[in-house]
Each structure stands twice: as structure tokens, then as C-alpha cells.
Write an enzyme that holds these catalytic residues in place. Structure first.
Site, PDB file in Angstrom:
ATOM      1  N   ASP A  41       0.815  -1.215   0.000  1.00  0.00           N
ATOM      2  CA  ASP A  41       0.000   0.000   0.000  1.00  0.00           C
ATOM      3  C   ASP A  41       0.855   1.275   0.000  1.00  0.00           C
ATOM      4  O   ASP A  41       1.994   1.267   0.443  1.00  0.00           O
ATOM      5  CB  ASP A  41      -0.840   0.005   1.280  1.00  0.00           C
ATOM      6  N   HIS A  46       2.899   3.572  -8.655  1.00  0.00           N
ATOM      7  CA  HIS A  46       2.781   2.138  -8.969  1.00  0.00           C
ATOM      8  C   HIS A  46       4.073   1.638  -9.626  1.00  0.00           C
ATOM      9  O   HIS A  46       4.567   0.545  -9.308  1.00  0.00           O
ATOM     10  CB  HIS A  46       1.601   1.915  -9.915  1.00  0.00           C
ATOM     11  N   LEU A  87      12.276 -19.991  -3.911  1.00  0.00           N
ATOM     12  CA  LEU A  87      11.186 -19.116  -3.461  1.00  0.00           C
ATOM     13  C   LEU A  87       9.995 -19.184  -4.426  1.00  0.00           C
ATOM     14  O   LEU A  87      10.184 -19.120  -5.647  1.00  0.00           O
ATOM     15  CB  LEU A  87      11.695 -17.674  -3.395  1.00  0.00           C
TER      16      LEU A  87
HETATM   17  C1  LIG Z   1      -1.195  -5.347 -11.188  1.00  0.00           C
HETATM   18  C2  LIG Z   1       0.207  -5.214 -10.671  1.00  0.00           C
HETATM   19  C3  LIG Z   1       0.579  -4.060  -9.956  1.00  0.00           C
HETATM   20  C4  LIG Z   1       1.880  -3.953  -9.500  1.00  0.00           C
HETATM   21  N1  LIG Z   1       2.237  -2.840  -8.765  1.00  0.00           N
HETATM   22  C5  LIG Z   1       3.571  -2.575  -8.250  1.00  0.00           C
HETATM   23  C6  LIG Z   1       3.672  -2.981  -6.806  1.00  0.00           C
HETATM   24  C7  LIG Z   1       2.808  -2.127  -5.914  1.00  0.00           C
HETATM   25  C8  LIG Z   1       1.364  -2.493  -5.986  1.00  0.00           C
HETATM   26  C9  LIG Z   1       0.584  -2.048  -7.134  1.00  0.00           C
HETATM   27  C10 LIG Z   1       1.264  -1.812  -8.411  1.00  0.00           C
HETATM   28  N2  LIG Z   1       2.750  -4.979  -9.775  1.00  0.00           N
HETATM   29  N3  LIG Z   1       4.053  -5.141  -9.431  1.00  0.00           N
HETATM   30  C11 LIG Z   1       4.440  -6.336  -9.901  1.00  0.00           C
HETATM   31  C12 LIG Z   1       3.387  -6.972 -10.533  1.00  0.00           C
HETATM   32  C13 LIG Z   1       3.388  -8.305 -11.127  1.00  0.00           C
HETATM   33  C14 LIG Z   1       2.222  -9.059 -11.135  1.00  0.00           C
HETATM   34  C15 LIG Z   1       2.223 -10.342 -11.653  1.00  0.00           C
HETATM   35  C16 LIG Z   1       3.408 -10.852 -12.162  1.00  0.00           C
HETATM   36  F1  LIG Z   1       3.443 -12.116 -12.660  1.00  0.00           F
HETATM   37  C17 LIG Z   1       4.567 -10.109 -12.166  1.00  0.00           C
HETATM   38  C18 LIG Z   1       4.570  -8.837 -11.641  1.00  0.00           C
HETATM   39  C19 LIG Z   1       2.318  -6.089 -10.455  1.00  0.00           C
HETATM   40  N4  LIG Z   1       1.066  -6.225 -10.909  1.00  0.00           N
END
Ligand SMILES: Cc1cc(N2CCCCCC2)n2ncc(-c3ccc(F)cc3)c2n1
Length: 257
Positions: A37, A54, A148
Site C-alpha cells: 500500500d 505504482h 522461493l
Molecule cells: C497489477 C500489478 C501491480 C503492481 N504494482 C507494483 C507494486 C505495488 C502495488 C501495485 C502496483 N505490480 N508489481 C508487480 C506486478 C506483477 C504481477 C504479476 C506478475 F506475474 C509479475 C509482476 C504487479 N502487478
């Protein structure tokens, strides 16, 4: 001046290494779950668009994944997109749906090399095809890895997850293959998306929010919670070490005395 800087930097590095060594000598939580968050607030503080937060938060995902792997954490579950996130502006949702492929396009080779296994839990429907394609490619590329487990919660909602598990049991009762009085907690757990994972030992939530936001409600029954005011983009290796150090000081009783 340079010598003083070098000396201080050397002392810092040695101090960090000693701290890391001490933590690794203690009990390492097998499963860490994180509600990431504070990304929007991080951007607002800098007069940047929310999506900049983000994007910065995605860099933190890399840092924390690397350290969790070094610490010997078995599972790292990250709440990347909740079912409630669809209510955000379309532009922001579209940006978020591109982050998995951006993250994996640069980080997948390292995940493969570091024996990390990528998994995803959540409702696949409504996720864009390009998002699912990137995640499926990463799951395939890491499916035989034994290190992991990097588990992304995408379009995930805990209450609907529990409802789906209950529906499955109700169908078995209706079919006469299960007696209601025989239903146990294990029946519910076995119907959840996390059925193959250990329950989280440590939950971390950043940015000062103190609530679960429909995240792993069943699985967190005996989990240690650690809340921090640190915004996710500012969360770093020291932050994770501090959370694990705090965890190691707790005496977990799992409901007992
Ligand atoms: C939707 C979303 C948002 C997202 N944020 C970055 C981290 C903060 C929270 C919201 C924004 N991140 N960060 C990495 C992924 C991701 C998801 C699946 C995957 F297989 C590889 C990477 C991600 N996906």
C-alpha cells in the site's frame, strides 16, 4: 573527506551484513504475505501522477523478492491487484495491467536464474489477455524451479475465494458424496487457491493502513501482523529485515497459552 565517507560506507555495509547474518540465524518466516500500500500517496507527495507510484512500487517488488530469496523465505505472496481495484479510473487500471509484463520482461531471466517459481492466485476472468500471457509465460518458464515461490495475488478477493470453496462442498453434499457433519476446516482450506501453500507466518501492510482489505481472510487466522507507516515505494531491504526481526521476537502460540 573521501576517507571519512569510505569509512562510514564500509561501516554501514559491515553493519548491514552483520544484521543480515543475525536475522538469518533466527527463525525465518516460511510464508510472508504483503499488502503493498501507499503507491498513490507516494506519488502525490511528489506531485507525480499516481501511476508513477505504482511504477516505483514495482521496483520495490524486485528488491524485496531478491532479499526474501536470500533470507530463505519459501513463499512470498504479494497483493498486486484486488477485485476492488477495478473501480479505479480506466487509465490507472490499464497501466496496472501492463505492470506484470513490464516487470517480467526485465526480471524473468533473473527469477529463472535464482530458482524462483512464479505463481498467481486470483480470478483470471476480466484480466486482459496480454497480462495473462505474460504471467503464463513466467509460470511456464519457472514451473520446475524449487526455490522461493513468488505468488502474485491478481484480481483476488478472499470472500469470493471462500464462497467458491463452500460451493464445491455444497455440491459434494448435494451429490451425496459428502456428509455435512463430516465437513472440517481442512475441507475449506483444500478448496482455496492457496491449497498447495503453507499459511502465511508474517503479514506486512505498508502505508499505515491497519485492515485486511479482503486479503487471505481464512489463511491469516494465526499469522503475525506487522504494520508500518512506510509507503510501499519507500519500503526497502532494511524495512523487511526490521519486520523479520520483529517477527523473531514474538512468541507464536497459535491460539494456545
Ligand atoms: C497489477 C500489478 C501491480 C503492481 N504494482 C507494483 C507494486 C505495488 C502495488 C501495485 C502496483 N505490480 N508489481 C508487480 C506486478 C506483477 C504481477 C504479476 C506478475 F506475474 C509479475 C509482476 C504487479 N502487478
Amino acid at each position: 573527506m573521501i576517507n571519512k565517507l569510505l569509512k562510514r560506507n564500509t561501516e554501514t555495509v559491515i553493519g548491514d551484513m552483520e544484521r543480515l547474518s543475525l536475522v538469518r540465524d533466527g527463525i525465518i518466516p516460511s510464508h510472508i504475505a504483503i499488502i503493498m500500500d501507499g503507491n498513490g500517496r507516494w506519488a502525490k507527495k511528489r506531485s507525480l501522477p499516481r501511476v508513477a507510484g505504482h511504477h516505483e512500487g514495482m521496483k520495490t517488488v524486485r528488491k524485496i523478492t531478491r532479499l526474501a530469496n536470500v533470507l530463505g523465505v519459501d513463499v512470498l505472496t504479494l497483493y498486486a491487484f484486488s477485485t476492488e481495484n477495478w473501480k479505479r479510473p480506466k487509465m490507472e487500471v490499464d497501466f496496472l495491467m501492463r505492470l506484470p509484463e513490464e516487470f517480467l520482461s526485465t526480471f524473468l531471466p533473473e527469477l529463472v536464474a535464482e530458482n524462483v517459481k512464479v505463481e498467481m492466485m486470483g480470478d483470471h476472468t476480466n484480466l486482459p489477455a496480454h497480462t495473462l500471457k505474460a504471467i503464463s509465460k513466467a509460470k511456464e518458464a519457472t514451473k520446475d524451479n524449487t526455490g522461493l515461490i513468488l505468488n502474485f495475488a491478481m484480481n483476488y478477493g478472499s470472500r469470493s475465494e471462500i464462497v467458491d470453496s463452500v460451493k464445491e462442498l455444497a455440491a459434494q453434499v448435494a451429490a451425496g458424496t459428502l456428509n455435512p457433519e463430516d465437513i472440517t476446516e481442512d475441507h475449506i482450506s483444500s478448496g482455496l487457491m492457496t491449497k498447495s501453500l503453507p499459511e502465511p507466518d508474517l503479514l506486512i501492510r505498508t502505508s499505515g493502513e491497519v485492515r485486511l482489505s479482503n486479503f487471505m481472510l481464512w489463511q491469516l487466522a494465526y499469522t503475525e501482523f506487522w504494520f508500518t507507516d512506510t509507503l510501499w515505494p519507500d519500503f526497502n531491504e532494511d524495512s523487511l529485515i526490521e519486520a523479520v526481526e520483529n517477527y523473531q521476537k514474538r512468541n507464536r502460540r497459535f491460539g494456545g497459552l
